[in-house]
Structure formats: structure tokens, C-alpha cells
Design a protein around this motif. Structure first.
Motif, PDB file in Angstrom:
ATOM      1  N   ASP A 134       0.827  -1.205   0.000  1.00 15.99           N
ATOM      2  CA  ASP A 134       0.000   0.000   0.000  1.00 15.99           C
ATOM      3  C   ASP A 134       0.861   1.255   0.000  1.00 15.99           C
ATOM      4  O   ASP A 134       0.516   2.257  -0.628  1.00 15.99           O
ATOM      5  N   ALA A 135       1.988   1.221   0.735  1.00 20.39           N
ATOM      6  CA  ALA A 135       2.877   2.383   0.763  1.00 20.39           C
ATOM      7  C   ALA A 135       3.465   2.644  -0.622  1.00 20.39           C
ATOM      8  O   ALA A 135       3.588   3.801  -1.048  1.00 20.39           O
ATOM      9  N   GLN A 136       3.819   1.586  -1.336  1.00 18.12           N
ATOM     10  CA  GLN A 136       4.342   1.754  -2.685  1.00 18.12           C
ATOM     11  C   GLN A 136       3.268   2.314  -3.625  1.00 18.12           C
ATOM     12  O   GLN A 136       3.557   3.173  -4.464  1.00 18.12           O
ATOM     13  N   LYS A 137       2.051   1.843  -3.469  1.00 20.21           N
ATOM     14  CA  LYS A 137       0.956   2.344  -4.303  1.00 20.21           C
ATOM     15  C   LYS A 137       0.725   3.830  -4.039  1.00 20.21           C
ATOM     16  O   LYS A 137       0.557   4.626  -4.982  1.00 20.21           O
ATOM     17  N   GLY A 138       0.738   4.217  -2.767  1.00 17.69           N
ATOM     18  CA  GLY A 138       0.579   5.630  -2.422  1.00 17.69           C
ATOM     19  C   GLY A 138       1.728   6.476  -2.951  1.00 17.69           C
ATOM     20  O   GLY A 138       1.533   7.621  -3.385  1.00 17.69           O
ATOM     21  N   TYR A 139       2.920   5.911  -2.941  1.00 16.85           N
ATOM     22  CA  TYR A 139       4.109   6.599  -3.452  1.00 16.85           C
ATOM     23  C   TYR A 139       3.983   6.846  -4.954  1.00 16.85           C
ATOM     24  O   TYR A 139       4.224   7.959  -5.436  1.00 16.85           O
ATOM     25  N   VAL A 140       3.587   5.825  -5.697  1.00 15.93           N
ATOM     26  CA  VAL A 140       3.419   5.978  -7.145  1.00 15.93           C
ATOM     27  C   VAL A 140       2.352   7.030  -7.441  1.00 15.93           C
ATOM     28  O   VAL A 140       2.523   7.882  -8.332  1.00 15.93           O
ATOM     29  N   LYS A 141       1.265   7.011  -6.694  1.00 14.79           N
ATOM     30  CA  LYS A 141       0.220   8.020  -6.891  1.00 14.79           C
ATOM     31  C   LYS A 141       0.766   9.413  -6.631  1.00 14.79           C
ATOM     32  O   LYS A 141       0.484  10.362  -7.382  1.00 14.79           O
ATOM     33  N   SER A 142       1.583   9.540  -5.605  1.00  6.55           N
ATOM     34  CA  SER A 142       2.176  10.831  -5.271  1.00  6.55           C
ATOM     35  C   SER A 142       3.095  11.325  -6.383  1.00  6.55           C
ATOM     36  O   SER A 142       3.146  12.523  -6.676  1.00  6.55           O
ATOM     37  N   LEU A 143       3.811  10.406  -7.032  1.00  2.00           N
ATOM     38  CA  LEU A 143       4.708  10.797  -8.118  1.00  2.00           C
ATOM     39  C   LEU A 143       3.929  11.382  -9.294  1.00  2.00           C
ATOM     40  O   LEU A 143       4.424  12.270  -9.993  1.00  2.00           O
ATOM     41  N   PHE A 144       2.726  10.870  -9.539  1.00  2.00           N
ATOM     42  CA  PHE A 144       1.906  11.398 -10.620  1.00  2.00           C
ATOM     43  C   PHE A 144       1.176  12.671 -10.210  1.00  2.00           C
ATOM     44  O   PHE A 144       0.904  13.540 -11.037  1.00  2.00           O
ATOM     45  N   GLU A 145       0.839  12.793  -8.915  1.00  2.00           N
ATOM     46  CA  GLU A 145       0.048  13.929  -8.444  1.00  2.00           C
ATOM     47  C   GLU A 145       0.877  15.182  -8.221  1.00  2.00           C
ATOM     48  O   GLU A 145       0.419  16.293  -8.463  1.00  2.00           O
ATOM     49  N   ASN A 146       2.102  15.012  -7.708  1.00  2.00           N
ATOM     50  CA  ASN A 146       2.892  16.150  -7.249  1.00  2.00           C
ATOM     51  C   ASN A 146       4.076  16.438  -8.162  1.00  2.00           C
ATOM     52  O   ASN A 146       4.719  15.516  -8.667  1.00  2.00           O
ATOM     53  N   GLU A 147       4.369  17.719  -8.319  1.00  2.00           N
ATOM     54  CA  GLU A 147       5.544  18.106  -9.096  1.00  2.00           C
ATOM     55  C   GLU A 147       6.827  17.829  -8.315  1.00  2.00           C
ATOM     56  O   GLU A 147       7.891  17.684  -8.910  1.00  2.00           O
ATOM     57  N   LEU A 148       6.723  17.774  -7.001  1.00  2.00           N
ATOM     58  CA  LEU A 148       7.871  17.442  -6.160  1.00  2.00           C
ATOM     59  C   LEU A 148       7.421  16.427  -5.117  1.00  2.00           C
ATOM     60  O   LEU A 148       6.455  16.665  -4.390  1.00  2.00           O
ATOM     61  N   ALA A 149       8.095  15.281  -5.074  1.00  2.00           N
ATOM     62  CA  ALA A 149       7.713  14.215  -4.139  1.00  2.00           C
ATOM     63  C   ALA A 149       8.956  13.631  -3.488  1.00  2.00           C
ATOM     64  O   ALA A 149      10.022  13.526  -4.116  1.00  2.00           O
ATOM     65  N   PHE A 150       8.811  13.245  -2.227  1.00  2.00           N
ATOM     66  CA  PHE A 150       9.884  12.611  -1.471  1.00  2.00           C
ATOM     67  C   PHE A 150       9.500  11.167  -1.175  1.00  2.00           C
ATOM     68  O   PHE A 150       8.340  10.885  -0.838  1.00  2.00           O
TER      69      PHE A 150
END
Length: 336
Positions: A134-150
Motif C-alpha cells: 500500500d505504501a508503494q501504491k501511495g508513493y506511485v500516486k504521489s509521483l503522478f500527483e505532485n511536481e515534487l515528491a519525497f
């Protein structure tokens, strides 16, 4: 219907048994794995017993575990029916995340639509990559949603691998014009002395993990051509000063080894139409004693800034050898 799961009331089963029928025996063999090793792993992880009866599998155990095992078996069989291979990582993913709604995946250009239902799949030239936790899925979503992601967490959680996969997917989908991968050229606790060769030969050993990830997603000849054309760049962090990175997917790996000034310099390279991903592991800082990590400062200063995504992983998200998770947990326990 490919699979029929019978309830105890519909058959002569005992209340603690579920029966699943698989119409294609060849796919059932692939599902079970060599010497039934896939079934053995499901039994071990979910505390159930699975017995093969012709083209049927009987699943026995507590109701919650039984239902989860049935869902995993159905999802894996559906994957085989779709013509996909079944590898250890696919089994691991289903055991971690459970069954997703039926779906055949998305094209790279669909971006956030992949999270509205169905499996999350990142399409590259050589393979399809699926988050396993689930953490990886949330991370991938964040990469598409945000211009800057950690992406922050221990080794083996897929931070860099998934970031590069998303970068390749967005590149081949035409959303960015180039991919830029960087990391600090810091030795991991040992001095290697002067390295022979030109500048590229000197820094390549530090960049090798990024090359490894790219080789997983792009054919060798295409990768070489893209690097020659500067459509894909791999460079040490020190080489980023003075640049403005526009229409690019930019990844800074091992960011815990960037100093505060280096981190500020890198973050301010972000240009129009670009995406930037910062990955790091706070427990593996290789900077000299007394030099603060730029990753820690970035967390402190940017945690409440809108448009920046922070994603965290734990030892439960480790997708390497199971012993890696146990090793990380042991070190975390000792340091605590």
C-alpha cells in the motif's frame, strides 16, 4: 466465468473449507508453481491448508484467512488467463495487497486514472511494474500527483526503482522530454582513493544503481541511443549547479548524503513542466561527522508546503529477500 468459488452451503464441504474450480489445467499448473511452491508460500503466509483435487483447489482454515487465500488464488489465476507470467514478485504483491478489482491495466498516458479502479501498473518498454504494498501504491500516486515528491525509508522498499519506472513511463508517454537521474558521489563508509579514467569512468561506479534500474525498463540499444542524445542523463549531484531542468523527470537518489546547501541547490533547479523525486534513507547517512543531512532539513522545512508529497516506507515494505526486512528491523530495534 473462469473461476467458481463454492460456499459450504453449495457443496458437501465442511464449514472451514472453500473449493475453487479452475477450467484450464495448464494454467493451474503454473498457478501452483514448481513442486507446488506457490501454494506452499500462500499456506505459510496466510495460515491455511490448500489441497489439490483434479482441477480444483480446496482451501481450509479460519474464515478470514480462507477468504484472503481464495482472493489471492483468483487474482493470480486471472493474471495467467490474461497471458501474463507469474513470478515470485507477483505472488508477493498479491499476498501483501490482496485482490484488486478486475482490470487490464492502463497506458502511461492515463496517469491518475489508474488509481480509480483496477490494478496500478506502470508500463515501460521492457516490463510492467506493479506496486507490491500500500505504501508503494501511495508513493506511485504521489509521483503522478505532485511536481515534487519525497520517498523516504529503508533500503529495498523500491523508492528509486519505482521512481525511475514512473520516469520512463512518463517519458515514453510524451509527458516529459527527458529523464535526469542524480545522486551524491559519496563513498559508503570507506575511502576508495583516486579512481582511474576520465570523469565518466570515475563517477560511474557511484551511479551504477541508476543504470541497473534503467536497464530493467529500456532495451539496451534504445537506452544507449537516448543517453547519446542526452534524452536520459545520469550525473553526480555536483554537476547540477547552474542548470534549470525544464520538461524533465528528475530523480535525486541517496538524498540523505546531500548537504543542506546541495539539497537547496538541487530543489531550486526545478523548471517548467518538470517533475522531481527525492529518495533517501535517513539511517544510511555517509556524510562526515558533524555535517547535517540535507534530506532531514528538507523534511523539516518543506513538510507543510502544498504541492510537495512526502511518502514514508518501513521494513514491512521491503521487497527484496525476506531476510533484508528482518535485518532492518533488528538494526532499528537496536538503535531505538
Amino acid at each position: 466465468m473462469a473461476i467458481g468459488a463454492l460456499t459450504p452451503e453449495m457443496s458437501d464441504e465442511t464449514p472451514s473449507e472453500a473449493l475453487i474450480e479452475f477450467p484450464d489445467n495448464r494454467l493451474l499448473i503454473d498457478l501452483c508453481g514448481e513442486f507446488d511452491r506457490n501454494l506452499a508460500l500462500i499456506e505459510q503466509k496466510l495460515d491455511v491448508q490448500i489441497v489439490r483435487r483434479g482441477n480444483q483447489l480446496a482451501v481450509m482454515g479460519e474464515e478470514a484467512s480462507r477468504k484472503q487465500a481464495v482472493a489471492v488464488l483468483e487474482a493470480l489465476y486471472a493474471r495467467l488467463e490474461a497471458g501474463k507470467t507469474l513470478e515470485q514478485g507477483d505472488l508477493d504483491r498479491e499476498l501483501r495487497m490482496g485482490r484488486s478489482e478486475a482490470g487490464t491495466g492502463v497506458r502511461p498516458g492515463d496517469q491518475l486514472e489508474m488509481f480509480t479502479g483496477g490494478k496500478v501498473e506502470i508500463h515501460t518498454r521492457k516490463k510492467v511494474v506493479e506496486p507490491r504494498t500500500d505504501a508503494q501504491k501511495g508513493y506511485v500516486k504521489s509521483l503522478f500527483e505532485n511536481e515534487l515528491a519525497f520517498g523516504i525509508g529503508p533500503a529495498g522498499t523500491g523508492k528509486t526503482y519505482l521512481a525511475v519506472a514512473v520516469g520512463v513511463s512518463m517519458f515514453i508517454g510524451g509527458h516529459v522530454d527527458r529523464i535526469i537521474l542524480s545522486r551524491p558521489a559519496v563513498e559508503a563508509g570507506e575511502r576508495l582513493g583516486f579512481l582511474p579514467g576520465d570523469m565518466k569512468e570515475k563517477v560511474d561506479p557511484y551511479m551504477q544503481p541508476l543504470y541497473d534500474a534503467l536497464n530493467d525498463f529500456l532495451p539496451g540499444k534504445q537506452l544507449s541511443k537516448l543517453m547519446e542524445e542526452k534524452k536520459i542523463e545520469i550525473a553526480p549531484l555536483a554537476f547540477m549547479r547552474g542548470r534549470t531542468l525544464s520538461n524533465a523527470f528528475v530523480v535525486l537518489d541517496e538524498a540523505q548524503n546531500a548537504t543542506t546547501m546541495q539539497m537547496k541547490m538541487f530543489l531550486t533547479r526545478l523548471g517548467e513542466g518538470s517533475r522531481m523525486v527525492i529518495t533517501g534513507d535517513r539511517s544510511q547517512v555517509d556524510l562526515p561527522r558533524g555535517v547535517p543531512s540535507g534530506l532531514a532539513d528538507a523534511e523539516r522545512l518543506l513538510g507543510n508546503v502544498n504541492g510537495i508529497g512526502f511518502n514514508y516506507f518501513t521494513s514491512k515494505d521491503v521487497v527484496r529477500h525476506p531476510l533484508v526486512a528482518a535485518i532492518i528491523e533488528a538494526y532499528e530495534k537496536d538503535s531505538a
